[in-house]
Motif scaffolding. Structure first.
Motif, PDB file in Angstrom:
ATOM      1  N   LYS A   7      47.719  -6.161  -1.008  1.00 41.52           N
ATOM      2  CA  LYS A   7      48.273  -6.363  -2.348  1.00 41.52           C
ATOM      3  C   LYS A   7      47.967  -7.795  -2.795  1.00 41.52           C
ATOM      4  O   LYS A   7      47.998  -8.720  -2.005  1.00 41.52           O
ATOM      5  CB  LYS A   7      49.788  -6.121  -2.290  1.00 41.52           C
ATOM      6  N   ARG A   8      47.695  -7.962  -4.072  1.00 42.49           N
ATOM      7  CA  ARG A   8      47.329  -9.263  -4.622  1.00 42.49           C
ATOM      8  C   ARG A   8      48.455 -10.282  -4.439  1.00 42.49           C
ATOM      9  O   ARG A   8      49.617 -10.006  -4.636  1.00 42.49           O
ATOM     10  CB  ARG A   8      47.006  -9.144  -6.109  1.00 42.49           C
ATOM     11  N   ILE A   9      48.055 -11.482  -4.044  1.00 38.89           N
ATOM     12  CA  ILE A   9      48.964 -12.622  -3.930  1.00 38.89           C
ATOM     13  C   ILE A   9      48.643 -13.567  -5.076  1.00 38.89           C
ATOM     14  O   ILE A   9      47.479 -13.916  -5.288  1.00 38.89           O
ATOM     15  CB  ILE A   9      48.768 -13.358  -2.583  1.00 38.89           C
ATOM     16  N   LEU A  10      49.657 -13.963  -5.801  1.00 40.86           N
ATOM     17  CA  LEU A  10      49.475 -14.914  -6.903  1.00 40.86           C
ATOM     18  C   LEU A  10      49.564 -16.337  -6.373  1.00 40.86           C
ATOM     19  O   LEU A  10      50.247 -16.598  -5.371  1.00 40.86           O
ATOM     20  CB  LEU A  10      50.536 -14.681  -7.979  1.00 40.86           C
ATOM     21  N   LYS A  11      48.895 -17.258  -7.037  1.00 36.59           N
ATOM     22  CA  LYS A  11      48.914 -18.661  -6.616  1.00 36.59           C
ATOM     23  C   LYS A  11      50.345 -19.178  -6.516  1.00 36.59           C
ATOM     24  O   LYS A  11      50.673 -19.949  -5.611  1.00 36.59           O
ATOM     25  CB  LYS A  11      48.094 -19.512  -7.581  1.00 36.59           C
ATOM     26  N   SER A  12      51.211 -18.741  -7.416  1.00 41.80           N
ATOM     27  CA  SER A  12      52.601 -19.195  -7.408  1.00 41.80           C
ATOM     28  C   SER A  12      53.354 -18.719  -6.156  1.00 41.80           C
ATOM     29  O   SER A  12      54.415 -19.246  -5.841  1.00 41.80           O
ATOM     30  CB  SER A  12      53.330 -18.709  -8.664  1.00 41.80           C
ATOM     31  N   GLN A  13      52.803 -17.759  -5.417  1.00 36.96           N
ATOM     32  CA  GLN A  13      53.430 -17.258  -4.202  1.00 36.96           C
ATOM     33  C   GLN A  13      52.946 -17.998  -2.952  1.00 36.96           C
ATOM     34  O   GLN A  13      53.371 -17.681  -1.850  1.00 36.96           O
ATOM     35  CB  GLN A  13      53.147 -15.763  -4.030  1.00 36.96           C
ATOM     36  N   THR A  14      52.045 -18.958  -3.128  1.00 32.16           N
ATOM     37  CA  THR A  14      51.482 -19.675  -1.978  1.00 32.16           C
ATOM     38  C   THR A  14      51.965 -21.120  -1.953  1.00 32.16           C
ATOM     39  O   THR A  14      52.446 -21.651  -2.947  1.00 32.16           O
ATOM     40  CB  THR A  14      49.940 -19.672  -2.012  1.00 32.16           C
ATOM     41  N   ASN A  15      51.788 -21.727  -0.784  1.00 36.46           N
ATOM     42  CA  ASN A  15      52.023 -23.158  -0.632  1.00 36.46           C
ATOM     43  C   ASN A  15      50.987 -23.689   0.346  1.00 36.46           C
ATOM     44  O   ASN A  15      50.258 -22.906   0.963  1.00 36.46           O
ATOM     45  CB  ASN A  15      53.462 -23.435  -0.162  1.00 36.46           C
ATOM     46  N   THR A  16      50.910 -24.987   0.499  1.00 36.21           N
ATOM     47  CA  THR A  16      49.905 -25.587   1.380  1.00 36.21           C
ATOM     48  C   THR A  16      50.502 -26.161   2.653  1.00 36.21           C
ATOM     49  O   THR A  16      49.826 -26.881   3.376  1.00 36.21           O
ATOM     50  CB  THR A  16      49.141 -26.702   0.636  1.00 36.21           C
ATOM     51  N   VAL A  17      51.764 -25.819   2.942  1.00 34.53           N
ATOM     52  CA  VAL A  17      52.454 -26.469   4.047  1.00 34.53           C
ATOM     53  C   VAL A  17      52.739 -25.536   5.224  1.00 34.53           C
ATOM     54  O   VAL A  17      52.351 -25.805   6.353  1.00 34.53           O
ATOM     55  CB  VAL A  17      53.776 -27.118   3.558  1.00 34.53           C
ATOM     56  N   SER A  18      53.424 -24.409   4.959  1.00 32.55           N
ATOM     57  CA  SER A  18      53.838 -23.571   6.081  1.00 32.55           C
ATOM     58  C   SER A  18      54.042 -22.131   5.654  1.00 32.55           C
ATOM     59  O   SER A  18      54.102 -21.824   4.472  1.00 32.55           O
ATOM     60  CB  SER A  18      55.131 -24.110   6.689  1.00 32.55           C
ATOM     61  N   GLY A  19      54.167 -21.269   6.652  1.00 31.17           N
ATOM     62  CA  GLY A  19      54.363 -19.847   6.416  1.00 31.17           C
ATOM     63  C   GLY A  19      53.292 -19.042   7.120  1.00 31.17           C
ATOM     64  O   GLY A  19      52.697 -19.487   8.101  1.00 31.17           O
TER      65      GLY A  19
END
Length: 179
Positions: free
Chosen positions: A3-15
């Motif tokens: 399923k598509r992930i939007l940029k607003s659902q991402t971060n550059t630190v952790s997960g």
């Protein structure tokens, strides 16, 4: 496809690592929350450990075998094969697909690989035993070339033997009788 992930659902630190077409097969530079990962993985198709993943846009045909660790992949730009391993081993398929046996669709701004392109790819399919033998040989070469823990020591040992050979040749002289 995931399923598509939007940029607003991402971060550059952790997960959970989120692989886009530019980071596929490399280090992830974006992450999604564990909650999003769990939700999407339960609702949508997702690769199984050992499945061959293929980049389908941009750098077409980059292949990775999914290791089963939590990771998420960019929607239609990364696809995988739900393969019957009683016919073709995923590990063998990966090496065959690295040869890029398909014709990518052209005409758009970015060449794409569609399911039909993959389905029409022609590869040799020897017996399962022969596939295992081929994979074993290619895995050893891959380790020598890419795995520092096995390739580097082997290379150092080979260079050491080469050094000793040339040292002995260069420093071995015929004895001359003193007169």
């Amino acid at each position: 496809m995931c399923k598509r992930i939007l940029k607003s659902q991402t971060n550059t630190v952790s997960g959970v690592p989120f692989y886009k077409i530019g980071t596929f097969g490399k280090e992830a530079d974006a992450y999604i929350s564990q909650e999003t990962f769990d939700e999407y993985r339960s609702k949508y198709n997702f690769p199984k450990k050992g499945d061959v993943l293929i980049s389908a846009a941009g750098t077409i045909g980059r292949t990775v075998v999914y290791d089963g660790k939590p990771a998420y992949f960019q929607d239609s730009n990364i696809v995988w094969i739900d393969n019957d391993e009683s016919i073709v081993l995923n590990s063998y398929l990966r090496y065959c697909y690295e040869l890029k046996p398909w014709k990518a669709s052209e005409g758009g701004t970015i060449p794409r690989l569609y399911n039909d392109n993959i389905a029409k790819a022609v590869i040799a399919v020897p017996s399962i035993e022969e596939q295992k033998r081929i994979v074993s040989i290619l895995d050893r070469f891959d380790a020598i070339c890419n795995d520092l823990t096995s390739g580097l020591p082997a290379e150092i040992e080979a260079r050491q033997k080469q050094y000793e050979y040339y040292r002995d040749k260069l420093l071995t002289f015929k004895e001359v009788a003193a007169t």
